[in-house]
Design a protein around this motif. Sequence first.
Motif, PDB file in Angstrom:
ATOM      1  N   MET A  11       0.580  -1.124   0.127  1.00 23.23           N
ATOM      2  CA  MET A  11      -0.067   0.002   0.007  1.00 23.23           C
ATOM      3  C   MET A  11       0.789   1.261   0.120  1.00 23.23           C
ATOM      4  SD  MET A  11      -3.016  -0.937   2.686  1.00 23.23           S
ATOM      5  CE  MET A  11      -4.219   0.169   2.363  1.00 23.23           C
ATOM      6  N   VAL A  12       0.181   2.376  -0.744  1.00 18.41           N
ATOM      7  CA  VAL A  12       1.132   3.790  -0.617  1.00 18.41           C
ATOM      8  C   VAL A  12       0.225   4.480   0.266  1.00 18.41           C
ATOM      9  CG1 VAL A  12       1.710   5.551  -1.801  1.00 18.41           C
ATOM     10  CG2 VAL A  12       1.963   3.069  -2.972  1.00 18.41           C
ATOM     11  N   ILE A  13       1.034   5.110   1.378  1.00 19.28           N
ATOM     12  CA  ILE A  13       0.241   6.156   2.444  1.00 19.28           C
ATOM     13  C   ILE A  13       1.004   7.374   2.480  1.00 19.28           C
ATOM     14  CG2 ILE A  13      -0.629   4.230   3.842  1.00 19.28           C
ATOM     15  CD1 ILE A  13       1.742   4.877   5.847  1.00 19.28           C
ATOM     16  N   LEU A  14       0.603   8.349   2.955  1.00 20.64           N
ATOM     17  CA  LEU A  14       1.144   9.526   3.273  1.00 20.64           C
ATOM     18  C   LEU A  14       1.654   9.760   4.621  1.00 20.64           C
ATOM     19  CD1 LEU A  14      -0.843  12.217   1.439  1.00 20.64           C
ATOM     20  CD2 LEU A  14       1.150  11.290   0.529  1.00 20.64           C
ATOM     21  N   TYR A  15       2.887   9.814   4.921  1.00 19.41           N
ATOM     22  CA  TYR A  15       3.433   9.774   6.358  1.00 19.41           C
ATOM     23  C   TYR A  15       4.297  11.101   6.214  1.00 19.41           C
ATOM     24  CZ  TYR A  15       5.886   8.901  10.721  1.00 19.41           C
ATOM     25  OH  TYR A  15       6.339   8.567  11.771  1.00 19.41           O
ATOM     26  N   GLU A  16       4.259  11.921   7.267  1.00 16.77           N
ATOM     27  CA  GLU A  16       4.775  13.426   7.300  1.00 16.77           C
ATOM     28  C   GLU A  16       4.730  14.144   5.985  1.00 16.77           C
ATOM     29  OE1 GLU A  16       8.645  12.474   8.996  1.00 16.77           O
ATOM     30  OE2 GLU A  16       7.846  12.164  11.142  1.00 16.77           O
ATOM     31  N   ASN A  17       3.693  14.034   5.273  1.00 12.84           N
ATOM     32  CA  ASN A  17       3.566  14.613   3.781  1.00 12.84           C
ATOM     33  C   ASN A  17       4.346  13.945   2.731  1.00 12.84           C
ATOM     34  OD1 ASN A  17       1.263  16.291   4.859  1.00 12.84           O
ATOM     35  ND2 ASN A  17       2.855  17.845   5.597  1.00 12.84           N
ATOM     36  N   GLU A  18       4.808  12.856   2.971  1.00 15.34           N
ATOM     37  CA  GLU A  18       5.693  12.196   2.039  1.00 15.34           C
ATOM     38  C   GLU A  18       4.921  11.037   1.785  1.00 15.34           C
ATOM     39  OE1 GLU A  18       8.753  13.195   0.442  1.00 15.34           O
ATOM     40  OE2 GLU A  18       8.479  15.038   1.367  1.00 15.34           O
ATOM     41  N   PRO A  19       4.986  10.715   0.345  1.00 13.73           N
ATOM     42  CA  PRO A  19       4.420   9.245  -0.008  1.00 13.73           C
ATOM     43  C   PRO A  19       5.377   7.906   0.309  1.00 13.73           C
ATOM     44  CG  PRO A  19       5.353  10.389  -1.971  1.00 13.73           C
ATOM     45  CD  PRO A  19       5.452  11.383  -0.841  1.00 13.73           C
ATOM     46  N   TYR A  20       4.847   6.955   0.946  1.00 15.52           N
ATOM     47  CA  TYR A  20       5.677   6.009   1.559  1.00 15.52           C
ATOM     48  C   TYR A  20       5.014   4.683   0.943  1.00 15.52           C
ATOM     49  CZ  TYR A  20       8.798   8.578   4.522  1.00 15.52           C
ATOM     50  OH  TYR A  20       9.940   9.362   4.949  1.00 15.52           O
ATOM     51  N   ARG A  21       5.695   3.790   0.636  1.00  8.55           N
ATOM     52  CA  ARG A  21       5.352   2.232   0.469  1.00  8.55           C
ATOM     53  C   ARG A  21       5.536   1.550   1.497  1.00  8.55           C
ATOM     54  NH1 ARG A  21       4.385  -0.205  -4.721  1.00  8.55           N
ATOM     55  NH2 ARG A  21       5.339   1.480  -5.508  1.00  8.55           N
ATOM     56  N   VAL A  22       4.284   0.646   1.943  1.00 10.74           N
ATOM     57  CA  VAL A  22       4.480   0.056   3.035  1.00 10.74           C
ATOM     58  C   VAL A  22       5.305  -1.511   2.586  1.00 10.74           C
ATOM     59  CG1 VAL A  22       3.268  -1.478   4.708  1.00 10.74           C
ATOM     60  CG2 VAL A  22       2.290   0.636   4.040  1.00 10.74           C
ATOM     61  N   ILE A  44       8.942   6.637  -1.463  1.00 12.67           N
ATOM     62  CA  ILE A  44       8.876   6.633  -2.975  1.00 12.67           C
ATOM     63  C   ILE A  44       9.800   7.643  -3.833  1.00 12.67           C
ATOM     64  CG2 ILE A  44       7.339   6.961  -4.917  1.00 12.67           C
ATOM     65  CD1 ILE A  44       5.272   5.578  -2.996  1.00 12.67           C
ATOM     66  N   LYS A  45       9.902   8.709  -3.321  1.00 15.83           N
ATOM     67  CA  LYS A  45      10.777   9.934  -3.908  1.00 15.83           C
ATOM     68  C   LYS A  45      12.361   9.677  -3.678  1.00 15.83           C
ATOM     69  CE  LYS A  45       7.251  13.227  -3.740  1.00 15.83           C
ATOM     70  NZ  LYS A  45       6.702  14.532  -3.413  1.00 15.83           N
ATOM     71  N   THR A  46      12.640   9.263  -2.629  1.00 16.49           N
ATOM     72  CA  THR A  46      14.131   9.461  -1.907  1.00 16.49           C
ATOM     73  C   THR A  46      14.643   7.975  -1.975  1.00 16.49           C
ATOM     74  OG1 THR A  46      13.682   9.415   0.465  1.00 16.49           O
ATOM     75  CG2 THR A  46      13.745  11.492  -0.865  1.00 16.49           C
ATOM     76  N   GLY A  47      13.516   7.098  -1.440  1.00 12.96           N
ATOM     77  CA  GLY A  47      14.109   5.382  -1.540  1.00 12.96           C
ATOM     78  C   GLY A  47      14.598   5.368   0.119  1.00 12.96           C
ATOM     79  N   LEU A  48      14.582   6.263   1.027  1.00 12.21           N
ATOM     80  CA  LEU A  48      14.695   5.828   2.246  1.00 12.21           C
ATOM     81  C   LEU A  48      13.995   5.021   2.860  1.00 12.21           C
ATOM     82  CD1 LEU A  48      16.192   7.132   4.776  1.00 12.21           C
ATOM     83  CD2 LEU A  48      14.469   8.456   5.171  1.00 12.21           C
ATOM     84  N   VAL A  49      14.407   4.049   3.606  1.00  7.69           N
ATOM     85  CA  VAL A  49      13.578   2.963   4.252  1.00  7.69           C
ATOM     86  C   VAL A  49      13.739   3.427   5.920  1.00  7.69           C
ATOM     87  CG1 VAL A  49      13.240   0.731   4.912  1.00  7.69           C
ATOM     88  CG2 VAL A  49      13.982   1.118   2.616  1.00  7.69           C
TER      89      VAL A  49
END
Length: 185
Positions: A11-22, A44-49
């Motif tokens: 799933m893709v959610i917004l966390y701290e106004n950034e898109p993240y994939r679970v 999704i934008k930076t690749g940071l896990v």
Amino acid sequence: MIEVGDLRKGMVILYENEPYRVIDVNKHHMAMGRGLVRTKLKNIKTGLVRDVTFSSGDRVPEADLTFRKAQYLYSDGDHYYFMALDDYEQIAFSEEEIGDAKWYLTENLEVDLLMLENNAIGIQLPNVVVLRVVETEPSFKGDTVSGGGKPAVLETGLKITVPFFVETGELVKVDTRTGEYIERA
């Protein structure tokens, strides 16, 4: 808004106004208290896990995704190429971006491109795909009594367990969400 208890892998959610994939979800219940939902999220934008822990009952906004029909074309080893069916634009994803979906991709398979702000961020497979069995052990009369199954290798390299009556060269239906055999095609 989606409750964190309903989060699923992919799933893709917004966390701290950034898109993240679970990437991963684990639910932990504590005695006499609220449970915890531990997640691993990939930006999704930076690749940071990052590892994020939510209290059960918390709510997070779901990313506003749009879908675009596409067709899988080919892989050159490092990248997987898709063609959008509306304007024939070709889109490439790295093997890391595709993840486990690579085991279900066959030539000309129709998928949905996940679009976030007009940028392709991933693919969504159909729930069921048909794949050819390229290698499996021969079956013997009487094997079906014990139930169970035998290992099989499919045309994409995916290894699954199939019933004893499935032979090499047959087409089988596979659930892309669980990776399990459904039936013969």
